[in-house]
Design a protein around this motif. Structure first.
Motif, PDB file in Angstrom:
ATOM      1  N   CYS A  46       0.874  -1.163   0.000  1.00  0.00           N
ATOM      2  CA  CYS A  46       0.000   0.000   0.000  1.00  0.00           C
ATOM      3  C   CYS A  46       0.918   1.221   0.000  1.00  0.00           C
ATOM      4  CB  CYS A  46      -0.875   0.030   1.247  1.00  0.00           C
ATOM      5  SG  CYS A  46      -1.757  -1.498   1.594  1.00  0.00           S
ATOM      6  N   VAL A  47       0.879   2.001  -1.037  1.00  0.00           N
ATOM      7  CA  VAL A  47       1.753   3.175  -1.156  1.00  0.00           C
ATOM      8  C   VAL A  47       0.904   4.426  -0.954  1.00  0.00           C
ATOM      9  CG1 VAL A  47       3.350   4.392  -2.673  1.00  0.00           C
ATOM     10  CG2 VAL A  47       3.212   1.898  -2.780  1.00  0.00           C
ATOM     11  N   ARG A  48       1.167   5.194   0.096  1.00  0.00           N
ATOM     12  CA  ARG A  48       2.076   4.978   1.192  1.00  0.00           C
ATOM     13  C   ARG A  48       1.409   4.242   2.367  1.00  0.00           C
ATOM     14  NH1 ARG A  48       6.937   5.298  -0.756  1.00  0.00           N
ATOM     15  NH2 ARG A  48       7.047   6.908  -2.335  1.00  0.00           N
ATOM     16  N   THR A  66     -13.214   2.863  -8.997  1.00  0.00           N
ATOM     17  CA  THR A  66     -12.633   4.201  -8.882  1.00  0.00           C
ATOM     18  C   THR A  66     -11.210   4.117  -8.348  1.00  0.00           C
ATOM     19  OG1 THR A  66     -14.794   5.205  -8.487  1.00  0.00           O
ATOM     20  CG2 THR A  66     -12.867   6.459  -7.779  1.00  0.00           C
ATOM     21  N   VAL A  67     -11.012   3.299  -7.325  1.00  0.00           N
ATOM     22  CA  VAL A  67      -9.680   3.136  -6.745  1.00  0.00           C
ATOM     23  C   VAL A  67      -8.731   2.514  -7.767  1.00  0.00           C
ATOM     24  CG1 VAL A  67      -8.361   2.194  -4.820  1.00  0.00           C
ATOM     25  CG2 VAL A  67     -10.739   2.871  -4.469  1.00  0.00           C
ATOM     26  N   TYR A  68      -9.224   1.538  -8.516  1.00  0.00           N
ATOM     27  CA  TYR A  68      -8.399   0.867  -9.527  1.00  0.00           C
ATOM     28  C   TYR A  68      -7.876   1.868 -10.556  1.00  0.00           C
ATOM     29  CZ  TYR A  68      -7.044  -2.463 -13.159  1.00  0.00           C
ATOM     30  OH  TYR A  68      -6.339  -3.169 -14.105  1.00  0.00           O
ATOM     31  N   VAL A  69      -8.739   2.733 -11.035  1.00  0.00           N
ATOM     32  CA  VAL A  69      -8.338   3.722 -12.043  1.00  0.00           C
ATOM     33  C   VAL A  69      -7.337   4.716 -11.467  1.00  0.00           C
ATOM     34  CG1 VAL A  69      -9.166   5.632 -13.471  1.00  0.00           C
ATOM     35  CG2 VAL A  69     -10.450   3.485 -13.388  1.00  0.00           C
ATOM     36  N   ALA A  70      -7.527   5.102 -10.202  1.00  0.00           N
ATOM     37  CA  ALA A  70      -6.735   6.178  -9.619  1.00  0.00           C
ATOM     38  C   ALA A  70      -5.410   5.726  -9.027  1.00  0.00           C
ATOM     39  CB  ALA A  70      -7.547   6.880  -8.531  1.00  0.00           C
ATOM     40  N   SER A  71      -5.326   4.479  -8.585  1.00  0.00           N
ATOM     41  CA  SER A  71      -4.182   4.047  -7.783  1.00  0.00           C
ATOM     42  C   SER A  71      -3.366   2.953  -8.453  1.00  0.00           C
ATOM     43  CB  SER A  71      -4.665   3.556  -6.414  1.00  0.00           C
ATOM     44  OG  SER A  71      -3.609   2.950  -5.705  1.00  0.00           O
ATOM     45  N   TYR A 102      -2.914   0.013  -5.997  1.00  0.00           N
ATOM     46  CA  TYR A 102      -4.068  -0.886  -5.886  1.00  0.00           C
ATOM     47  C   TYR A 102      -4.174  -1.773  -7.127  1.00  0.00           C
ATOM     48  CZ  TYR A 102      -8.709  -2.833  -5.605  1.00  0.00           C
ATOM     49  OH  TYR A 102      -9.757  -3.726  -5.597  1.00  0.00           O
ATOM     50  N   ARG A 103      -3.860  -1.244  -8.302  1.00  0.00           N
ATOM     51  CA  ARG A 103      -3.852  -2.093  -9.498  1.00  0.00           C
ATOM     52  C   ARG A 103      -2.853  -3.237  -9.335  1.00  0.00           C
ATOM     53  NH1 ARG A 103      -4.319   3.010 -11.979  1.00  0.00           N
ATOM     54  NH2 ARG A 103      -2.117   3.098 -12.568  1.00  0.00           N
ATOM     55  N   LYS A 104      -1.706  -2.943  -8.741  1.00  0.00           N
ATOM     56  CA  LYS A 104      -0.710  -3.991  -8.481  1.00  0.00           C
ATOM     57  C   LYS A 104      -1.266  -5.009  -7.498  1.00  0.00           C
ATOM     58  CE  LYS A 104       3.519  -5.756  -8.659  1.00  0.00           C
ATOM     59  NZ  LYS A 104       3.501  -6.779  -7.597  1.00  0.00           N
TER      60      LYS A 104
END
Length: 201
Positions: A106-108, A174-179, A182-184
């Motif tokens: 999780c970054v950061r 939404t999180v997938y597109v932005a982060s 999270y995609r990783k």
């Protein structure tokens, strides 16, 4: 149903990550299960001599599990360099049990993923006293995500209860597109390629 033995950082993660894993799997049409994660402390503790090996042995030795996943915050440093080092050490143990290793940071902080979905949470987690005007730009570029969540909800953030409660309400697309991180996480936990995952978005 694939069962994942998770190694996580803190008490809030123990309840939040099983929810996140199940929701992430559902987003990609998969049934994924992570029961009773093991609390190991953060990346810097796992990086100490013998520590990641010890926790991987604990996780991989559980009955009925298909894989082991390490998912902790990476407050500082390069995710790729940290992952390469930790993965090599973890695999040296997991291979003895015949269990693949999954690793994601999780970054950061985990709460950075929550901050990526503020607009949705303000609408669908109405039980929180959201500051309607609060905006958090680039949640993964700096530390202090927990403090940023506190500013958004205008009260003390309680990891043990709030982390899971907010995870339940997240719009993960939404999180997938932005982060990127999270995609990783999605790639690791599902085993799908980025191309395969893109078809679900």
């Amino acid at each position: 149903m694939p069962s994942i033995a998770m190694i996580v950082e803190g008490p809030g993660d123990i309840s939040a990550f099983p929810t996140l894993v199940a929701k992430t799997g559902a987003m990609f049409g998969m049934d994924l299960f992570a029961n009773k994660p093991i609390k190991a402390g953060g990346y810097h503790r796992l990086a100490l001599p013998g520590q990641v090996e010890r926790f991987v042995e604990m996780a991989a030795g559980r009955e009925g599990i298909d894989s082991v996943m390490i998912a902790v915050d990476l407050d500082d440093g390069c995710p790729r360099d940290a992952a390469d080092s930790l993965r090599r050490r973890a695999e040296s143990v997991s291979q003895l049990f015949g269990k693949p290793i999954k690793l994601s940071f999780c970054v950061r902080e985990y709460e950075s993923w929550i901050l990526h979905d503020l607009a949705n949470l303000k609408a669908f987690a109405a039980e929180y006293n959201w500051d309607a005007n609060y905006v958090c730009n680039s949640p993964e570029q700096k530390r202090g995500a927990k403090e940023a969540v506190e500013k958004a909800i205008q009260r003390k953030y309680k990891e043990i209860s709030d982390q899971q409660a907010l995870t339940k309400k997240l719009n993960l697309k939404t999180v997938y597109v932005a982060s990127r991180s999270y995609r990783k996480f999605c790639k690791e936990v599902t085993g799908l390629s980025y191309g395969q995952m893109a078809a679900f978005m």
